[in-house]
Design a protein around this motif. Structure first.
Motif, PDB file in Angstrom:
ATOM      1  N   ALA A  87     -40.625  18.032 -79.855  1.00 21.25           N
ATOM      2  CA  ALA A  87     -40.867  19.475 -79.774  1.00 21.25           C
ATOM      3  C   ALA A  87     -41.081  20.079 -81.154  1.00 21.25           C
ATOM      4  N   VAL A  88     -40.310  19.596 -82.137  1.00 25.58           N
ATOM      5  CA  VAL A  88     -40.488  20.102 -83.499  1.00 25.58           C
ATOM      6  C   VAL A  88     -41.878  19.745 -84.031  1.00 25.58           C
ATOM      7  N   TYR A  89     -42.365  18.568 -83.729  1.00 28.12           N
ATOM      8  CA  TYR A  89     -43.722  18.208 -84.145  1.00 28.12           C
ATOM      9  C   TYR A  89     -44.762  19.132 -83.501  1.00 28.12           C
ATOM     10  N   TRP A  90     -44.552  19.535 -82.253  1.00 25.27           N
ATOM     11  CA  TRP A  90     -45.529  20.377 -81.568  1.00 25.27           C
ATOM     12  C   TRP A  90     -45.731  21.717 -82.276  1.00 25.27           C
ATOM     13  N   ILE A  91     -44.661  22.277 -82.841  1.00 27.24           N
ATOM     14  CA  ILE A  91     -44.775  23.616 -83.434  1.00 27.24           C
ATOM     15  C   ILE A  91     -45.625  23.600 -84.713  1.00 27.24           C
ATOM     16  N   PRO A  92     -45.330  22.773 -85.729  1.00 29.61           N
ATOM     17  CA  PRO A  92     -46.214  22.732 -86.899  1.00 29.61           C
ATOM     18  C   PRO A  92     -47.626  22.243 -86.584  1.00 29.61           C
ATOM     19  N   THR A  93     -47.757  21.398 -85.555  1.00 33.20           N
ATOM     20  CA  THR A  93     -49.105  20.991 -85.152  1.00 33.20           C
ATOM     21  C   THR A  93     -49.890  22.204 -84.685  1.00 33.20           C
ATOM     22  N   TRP A  94     -49.254  23.047 -83.884  1.00 31.48           N
ATOM     23  CA  TRP A  94     -49.890  24.291 -83.449  1.00 31.48           C
ATOM     24  C   TRP A  94     -50.211  25.184 -84.656  1.00 31.48           C
ATOM     25  N   MET A  95     -49.291  25.266 -85.601  1.00 32.40           N
ATOM     26  CA  MET A  95     -49.509  26.093 -86.789  1.00 32.40           C
ATOM     27  C   MET A  95     -50.686  25.569 -87.608  1.00 32.40           C
ATOM     28  N   CYS A 116     -44.228  17.777 -89.545  1.00 33.20           N
ATOM     29  CA  CYS A 116     -42.923  18.414 -89.461  1.00 33.20           C
ATOM     30  C   CYS A 116     -43.001  19.778 -90.140  1.00 33.20           C
ATOM     31  N   GLY A 117     -41.908  20.530 -90.113  1.00 32.89           N
ATOM     32  CA  GLY A 117     -42.006  21.842 -90.744  1.00 32.89           C
ATOM     33  C   GLY A 117     -40.756  22.682 -90.606  1.00 32.89           C
ATOM     34  N   THR A 118     -40.888  23.912 -91.045  1.00 36.39           N
ATOM     35  CA  THR A 118     -39.787  24.861 -91.072  1.00 36.39           C
ATOM     36  C   THR A 118     -40.350  26.274 -91.003  1.00 36.39           C
ATOM     37  N   LEU A 119     -39.482  27.219 -90.658  1.00 36.75           N
ATOM     38  CA  LEU A 119     -39.855  28.626 -90.715  1.00 36.75           C
ATOM     39  C   LEU A 119     -39.101  29.356 -91.822  1.00 36.75           C
ATOM     40  N   SER A 120     -38.296  28.631 -92.595  1.00 37.38           N
ATOM     41  CA  SER A 120     -37.449  29.249 -93.615  1.00 37.38           C
ATOM     42  C   SER A 120     -38.148  29.299 -94.970  1.00 37.38           C
ATOM     43  N   VAL A 227     -54.538  28.747 -76.197  1.00 35.12           N
ATOM     44  CA  VAL A 227     -53.249  28.244 -76.679  1.00 35.12           C
ATOM     45  C   VAL A 227     -53.021  28.549 -78.154  1.00 35.12           C
ATOM     46  N   TYR A 228     -54.055  28.973 -78.877  1.00 33.43           N
ATOM     47  CA  TYR A 228     -53.906  29.222 -80.303  1.00 33.43           C
ATOM     48  C   TYR A 228     -53.974  30.708 -80.670  1.00 33.43           C
ATOM     49  N   ARG A 229     -53.921  31.604 -79.707  1.00 30.99           N
ATOM     50  CA  ARG A 229     -54.078  33.011 -80.073  1.00 30.99           C
ATOM     51  C   ARG A 229     -52.863  33.867 -79.712  1.00 30.99           C
ATOM     52  N   SER A 230     -51.685  33.275 -79.696  1.00 31.85           N
ATOM     53  CA  SER A 230     -50.445  34.019 -79.505  1.00 31.85           C
ATOM     54  C   SER A 230     -49.688  34.084 -80.822  1.00 31.85           C
ATOM     55  N   PRO A 231     -48.767  35.025 -80.972  1.00 31.78           N
ATOM     56  CA  PRO A 231     -47.956  35.085 -82.194  1.00 31.78           C
ATOM     57  C   PRO A 231     -47.052  33.862 -82.318  1.00 31.78           C
ATOM     58  N   LEU A 232     -46.664  33.560 -83.547  1.00 33.01           N
ATOM     59  CA  LEU A 232     -45.920  32.342 -83.844  1.00 33.01           C
ATOM     60  C   LEU A 232     -44.574  32.262 -83.139  1.00 33.01           C
ATOM     61  N   LEU A 233     -43.751  33.309 -83.221  1.00 37.11           N
ATOM     62  CA  LEU A 233     -42.385  33.192 -82.726  1.00 37.11           C
ATOM     63  C   LEU A 233     -42.302  32.988 -81.218  1.00 37.11           C
ATOM     64  N   PRO A 234     -43.071  33.711 -80.408  1.00 39.82           N
ATOM     65  CA  PRO A 234     -43.058  33.379 -78.980  1.00 39.82           C
ATOM     66  C   PRO A 234     -43.510  31.949 -78.706  1.00 39.82           C
ATOM     67  N   VAL A 235     -44.511  31.487 -79.440  1.00 40.46           N
ATOM     68  CA  VAL A 235     -44.983  30.106 -79.266  1.00 40.46           C
ATOM     69  C   VAL A 235     -43.886  29.114 -79.653  1.00 40.46           C
ATOM     70  N   ALA A 236     -43.231  29.341 -80.799  1.00 40.24           N
ATOM     71  CA  ALA A 236     -42.168  28.446 -81.239  1.00 40.24           C
ATOM     72  C   ALA A 236     -41.009  28.449 -80.243  1.00 40.24           C
ATOM     73  N   SER A 237     -40.697  29.618 -79.707  1.00 41.12           N
ATOM     74  CA  SER A 237     -39.612  29.724 -78.733  1.00 41.12           C
ATOM     75  C   SER A 237     -39.925  28.899 -77.491  1.00 41.12           C
ATOM     76  N   ALA A 238     -41.128  29.061 -76.977  1.00 45.68           N
ATOM     77  CA  ALA A 238     -41.515  28.339 -75.764  1.00 45.68           C
ATOM     78  C   ALA A 238     -41.655  26.848 -76.023  1.00 45.68           C
ATOM     79  N   SER A 239     -42.012  26.480 -77.231  1.00 46.63           N
ATOM     80  CA  SER A 239     -42.217  25.072 -77.554  1.00 46.63           C
ATOM     81  C   SER A 239     -40.917  24.302 -77.676  1.00 46.63           C
TER      82      SER A 239
END
Length: 393
Positions: A87-95, A116-120, A227-239
Motif C-alpha cells: 500500500a505504501v508503494y501505491w501512494i508514491p507511485t500515484w504521486m 517508497c516515500g513520505t509526506l513529512s 485516478v490521477y485527478r483527486s487531491p493527495l490526502l484523500p487518495v493517500a487515505s483510501a490507498s
C-alpha cells in the motif's frame, strides 16, 4: 509505450488471496529480519500488485482505490507487513504520475518499479543551477530496502520568497539508508530512515507540494485520467486503509482456527464455543469489522466517484475522507482487541499469529495519517465551521 490486459478487481483480489500461503510462511521471518524477504517482494511483483497505480501506457492497471482496499485487505489477512508495504508503494507511485511525462518515462522504464516515500517535510532544500540541493533525513520509509526511487518532501528556502514545501523524486541509490527500524509492530515493513547529503535534484523532478495537495499535477498525459485527478490526502487515505481491514479479518481467521477444542480455563465450560461470552465477543468483533469495511468503502466511493466525475472537492469532503480512514482503523483495532482478549493466555506466544496482528493494528492506529482521534477531531472542526489546522487535508 506498452499495453496490457487489465485484470478485473476480482482477479486482482484472487491473486492476492493466492499469495496467502507464502505470506503466512514468511511473516515470522520478516519480523525477525525487520524487512520483507526478496521472495515476498518477487511474489507481489509477479502477481502484478506493483502495477495497480502505474499508467496503462507503461503496462500498468490504473486501478481505482476500491481495488486497492480490497487487494490490501486480502494481503493483510495473511500478513500485515506485506499489505502495508504494498500500500505504501501505491501512494508514491500515484504521486509520480503527477510529475512531468518525461520524468514518468524515466521512472516507469523499470519493470515493476517500486517507489517508497513520505509526506513529512523533514529536510531542507536550496536552489541550485538547474534544480535544487537537498539535505535532510526522513523516517518511517516503508519498503526502502526494495525500492528503486523515493519520493521526498523538503522545505525549499529561497532568497526570492518565503519557504515552501516541495516534493521531489530521487533514485534510492542516491540516499543513505539507516537501519533503525526496531519496533513492536509492522516489524517486517523495513521502515528505515533515509538521508540526503548535498543531493542535487533536477528541476523537472521537483514539484510544489501545495499544488499536489490540491490535485494539480504537471502531467499532460494523465491530466484527464480519473485516478490521477483527486487531491493527495484523500487518495493517500483510501490507498492505505485496506491493511487495517485485512488485519481485522486476520484476527477473526486466527481466532476461529484455534476455537475447536478450546476450553475456558477455570470455568466449567467444556468448549469455549459454548460460552455466551464467546458468542458476544465474536459477534461484536464481526460487527466492528463490518463497520470498518463500510467506512473504507465509503471512502473509496468518494475518491473514485469524484475522480470519475472530475468534480471539485469541498473542505467537508476532504475532512470526511480522513475521518473515514480514522474510523476504519479504530473499528478494526477494536475488533482485533476483542478477539485477542478472547484468545487466552496461550495466544501471546510468538508462534500464534494473532499476537502479531495485535501489534500490527496498534502500529497502524498510532500512525500520524491513520490516527483516529486526530482525524475525527479534524472532521469535527470543519463541521463546526472552523478552518482546518493542517495543510494535510
Amino acid at each position: 509505450m506498452l499495453t496490457a490486459d487489465i485484470p478485473t478487481r476480482a482477479q486482482l483480489v484472487q491473486r492476492a488471496a493466492e499469495l496467502a500461503p507464502l505470506l503466512k510462511k514468511n511473516a515470522a521471518q520478516a519480523e525477525q529480519d525487520r524487512r520483507l524477504q526478496d521472495e515476498t517482494i518477487e511474489a507481489l511483483g509477479d502477481a502484478g500488485l506493483f502495477k495497480l497505480r502505474v499508467p496503462k501506457r507503461y503496462g500498468g492497471y490504473e486501478a481505482d482505490t476500491r481495488t486497492l482496499v480490497d487487494v490490501a485487505a486480502e494481503l493483510g489477512r495473511a500478513d500485515g507487513a506485506a499489505a502495508w508495504t504494498a500500500a505504501v508503494y501505491w501512494i508514491p507511485t500515484w504521486m509520480t504520475c503527477l510529475f512531468p511525462d518525461s520524468v514518468q518515462e524515466e521512472v516507469f522504464a523499470t519493470p515493476d518499479v517500486r517507489i517508497c516515500g513520505t509526506l513529512s517535510p523533514s529536510a531542507l532544500a536550496t536552489p541550485a543551477p538547474g534544480g535544487i540541493t537537498v539535505n535532510g533525513k526522513w523516517g518511517f520509509i516503508s519498503g526502502a530496502h526494495h525500492s528503486h526511487w523515493q519520493e521526498v518532501i523538503a522545505v525549499l528556502q529561497s532568497p526570492d520568497g518565503p519557504p515552501q514545501p516541495v516534493m521531489a523524486l530521487v533514485p534510492i541509490g542516491d540516499l543513505r539508508l539507516i537501519d533503525d527500524w526496531d519496533t513492536s509492530g509492522l516489524c517486517g515493513t523495513g521502515s528505515v530512515s533515509t538521508v540526503a547529503q548535498d543531493l542535487f535534484v533536477p528541476q523537472e523532478r521537483v514539484l510544489p507540494l501545495g499544488a499536489i495537495l490540491q490535485g494539480q499535477g504537471a502531467s499532460a498525459l494523465n491530466a484527464d485520467t480519473p485516478v490521477y485527478r483527486s487531491p493527495l490526502l484523500p487518495v493517500a487515505s483510501a490507498s492505505s486503509v485496506g491493511t487495517a481491514l485485512g488485519l481485522a479479518r486476520a484476527a477473526k481467521d486466527a481466532f476461529f482456527e484455534r476455537l475447536p477444542g478450546r476450553t475456558i480455563t477455570y470455568t466449567s465450560y467444556a468448549q469455549q464455543a459454548e460460552a455466551p461470552l464467546t458468542h458476544l465477543q465474536v459477534a461484536e468483533a464481526t460487527f466492528r469489522t463490518d463497520r470498518a469495511e463500510f467506512h473504507a468503502h465509503r471512502l473509496t466511493s468518494l475518491v473514485d466517484g469524484k475522480g470519475e466525475a472530475g468534480e471539485q472537492w469541498s473542505l467537508e469532503e476532504r475532512a470526511r475522507a480522513r475521518a473515514d480512514l480514522g474510523a476504519a482503523c479504530k473499528l478494526a483495532k477494536e475488533a482485533v482487541d476483542l478477539l485477542a482478549s478472547a484468545s487466552g493466555g496461550s495466544s501471546i506466544y510468538r508462534d500464534v499469529p494473532i499476537q502479531r496482528v495485535v501489534r500490527d493494528i496498534q502500529a497502524i492506529n498510532v500512525h500520524a495519517l491513520m490516527n483516529p482521534s486526530t482525524n475525527t477531531e479534524l472532521y469535527g472542526r470543519v463541521l463546526c465551521g472552523q478552518e482546518p489546522n493542517t495543510l494535510y487535508i
